[in-house]
Design an enzyme around this catalytic site. Structure first.
Site, short mmCIF file in Angstrom:
data_model
loop_
_atom_site.label_atom_id
_atom_site.label_comp_id
_atom_site.label_asym_id
_atom_site.label_seq_id
_atom_site.Cartn_x
_atom_site.Cartn_y
_atom_site.Cartn_z
N ASP A 31 38.09 37.45 36.11
CA ASP A 31 37.34 36.19 36.19
C ASP A 31 36.23 36.08 35.13
O ASP A 31 35.47 35.12 35.11
CB ASP A 31 36.74 36.00 37.59
CG ASP A 31 35.82 37.14 37.99
OD1 ASP A 31 35.63 38.07 37.17
OD2 ASP A 31 35.29 37.11 39.11
N LYS A 68 28.94 32.90 40.46
CA LYS A 68 29.89 31.80 40.77
C LYS A 68 30.28 31.91 42.23
O LYS A 68 30.13 32.96 42.86
CB LYS A 68 31.14 31.86 39.89
CG LYS A 68 31.97 33.17 39.98
CD LYS A 68 32.93 33.23 41.15
CE LYS A 68 33.65 34.57 41.23
NZ LYS A 68 34.18 34.88 42.56
C1 LIG Z 1 40.03 37.50 43.03
C2 LIG Z 1 38.62 37.19 42.56
C3 LIG Z 1 38.42 35.70 42.76
O1 LIG Z 1 37.23 35.25 42.29
O2 LIG Z 1 37.76 37.98 43.36
P1 LIG Z 1 36.17 38.28 43.30
O3 LIG Z 1 35.95 39.40 42.31
O4 LIG Z 1 35.51 37.03 42.87
O5 LIG Z 1 35.80 38.70 44.67
C4 LIG Z 1 38.49 37.53 41.07
O6 LIG Z 1 39.34 36.75 40.28
C5 LIG Z 1 38.79 38.99 40.78
O7 LIG Z 1 38.33 39.20 39.48
P2 LIG Z 1 37.74 40.61 39.02
O8 LIG Z 1 36.74 41.11 40.03
O9 LIG Z 1 37.32 40.45 37.60
O10 LIG Z 1 39.02 41.49 39.15
P3 LIG Z 1 39.43 42.76 38.29
O11 LIG Z 1 38.25 43.65 38.11
O12 LIG Z 1 40.18 42.30 37.08
O13 LIG Z 1 40.46 43.44 39.31
C6 LIG Z 1 40.09 44.26 40.38
C7 LIG Z 1 41.36 44.65 41.14
O14 LIG Z 1 41.80 43.53 41.94
C8 LIG Z 1 43.21 43.40 41.92
N1 LIG Z 1 43.56 42.08 41.39
C9 LIG Z 1 42.66 41.36 40.67
C10 LIG Z 1 42.96 40.08 40.24
C11 LIG Z 1 44.23 39.56 40.56
N2 LIG Z 1 44.58 38.34 40.19
N3 LIG Z 1 45.13 40.29 41.27
C12 LIG Z 1 44.80 41.54 41.71
O15 LIG Z 1 45.61 42.18 42.38
C13 LIG Z 1 43.74 44.55 41.09
O16 LIG Z 1 44.06 45.60 41.98
C14 LIG Z 1 42.54 44.95 40.25
O17 LIG Z 1 42.57 46.32 39.92
#
Ligand SMILES: C[C@@](CO)(OP(=O)(O)O)[C@H](O)COP(=O)(O)OP(=O)(O)OC[C@H]1O[C@@H](n2ccc(N)nc2=O)[C@H](O)[C@@H]1O
Ligand SMILES: Nc1ncnc2c1ncn2[C@@H]1O[C@H](COP(=O)(O)OP(=O)(O)O)[C@@H](O)[C@H]1O
EC number: 2.7.1.148
Length: 283
Positions: A144, A8
């Protein structure tokens, strides 16, 4: 049985608030892109594999393609299997995962693998899980992850887990996506952000023509990630120089994408041999 988890991109990403639980409230639009892993399961009828700790392990993971850091037990496809195994006592499986989607790219590759694994197990073993129930399991694996259950353009808020569908089609637009050899940790990227309310409403901006997004559609991570890794910001500049209608970093980086007008040839560009480059048509 085989499936093809796709990546995505984020169209706009406003980080609005830090929550008492340490997570952040945000708003973004998730849009699927046709960069795909391949994920296959084979049922192992009478074979239960001994694990290192002497206990019986019901899965084995075979990986190929791009490397993923961490042990097999940390892989999100294994976590997805174990999550459903706990409830349904699934048959043992051999899992084959071929990675094309780069990790640490803001492309949600790991989350997509996990969501597609839930869907695959649901289908293969006729578990009867509804979309809502699959989303619930997925949400427990990553913020996500649940997006990839429906896998349609989605407005997300909360910690990125509260969804509403949006009417948006970028079909026929072309995408040039570059992931430099830089790993951005999502957790670290969040820690460098000062949350604030966005200047323009994301929902209103996304309804405007793509040609108007440049001035209004913002990824808040760029302000913290670009100063730390100037090479990422330079890719965005280059995509605009080469004619992108809209360019931005995806998620917390490090990939950057440019959207180009339907029917125009995508530009030739050299982003270095260590970079992952994808050119294709949007879905
Ligand atoms: C912020 C986004 C936007 O797309 O970044 P990308 O992963 O795509 O880069 C995503 O929602 C990321 O989702 P995901 O990668 O599943 O995050 P998680 O594993 O749940 O979280 C990783 C870390 O990011 C931080 N975290 C995550 C999501 C959120 N809304 N707030 C946070 O502060 C937390 O410290 C968490 O421990
Ligand atoms: N199946 C998987 N594919 C990719 N990464 C995975 C997977 N399972 C666990 N991970 C871990 O998740 C981390 C983030 O990967 P990924 O979700 O692909 O990137 P991003 O969050 O930037 O979109 C990786 O560094 C890796 O350690």
């Amino acid at each position: 049985m085989i499936t093809f988890p796709n990546a995505k991109i984020n169209l706009g990403l406003n980080i609005t608030e830090k929550r008492p639980d340490g997570y952040h409230n945000l708003e973004t639009v998730f849009y699927p892109v046709p960069i795909e892993d391949a994920l296959e399961i084979h049922v192992q009828n009478n074979c239960q594999l001994p694990a290192a700790n002497g206990q019986v392990q019901k899965f084995s993971l075979h990986q190929a393609g791009l490397e993923i850091t961490g042990n097999a037990a940390d892989n999100l496809v294994v976590k997805a299997y174990l999550m459903l195994d706990k409830v349904f006592d699934l048959p043992p499986v051999d899992i084959h995962l071929y990675k094309h989607i780069p990790s640490g790219a803001g492309l949600g590759g790991g989350s997509s693998d996990a969501a597609f694994m839930l869907k695959l197990l649901n289908k293969r073993f006729e578990l009867g899980l509804t979309t809502e129930k699959l989303e619930e399991y997925a949400a427990a694996l990553g913020a996500d992850c649940a997006f990839f259950i429906n896998n349609m353009p989605t407005y997300a808020e909360g910690i990125g887990n509260l969804f509403s569908p949006i009417t948006l089609s970028l079909k026929d637009y072309q995408i040039l996506l570059v992931k430099p050899d830089i790993f951005v940790s999502t957790r670290e990227a969040f820690s460098l952000i000062k949350p604030h309310k966005p200047e323009y409403s994301l929902k209103e901006t996304i309804a405007l023509p793509v040609s108007e997004w440049k001035e209004r559609l913002v990824n808040d991570f760029e302000a913290s990630v670009f100063p730390q890794y100037p090479a990422i910001g330079e890719i965005k500049d280059e995509l605009y120089q080469k004619g992108a209608i809209y360019a931005a970093m995806s998620g917390s980086g490090s990939s950057v994408f440019g959207l180009f007008a339907p029917g125009t040839p995508l530009p030739e560009a050299d982003f270095g041999k260590e970079s992952f480059v994808f050119k294709g048509k949007m879905i």
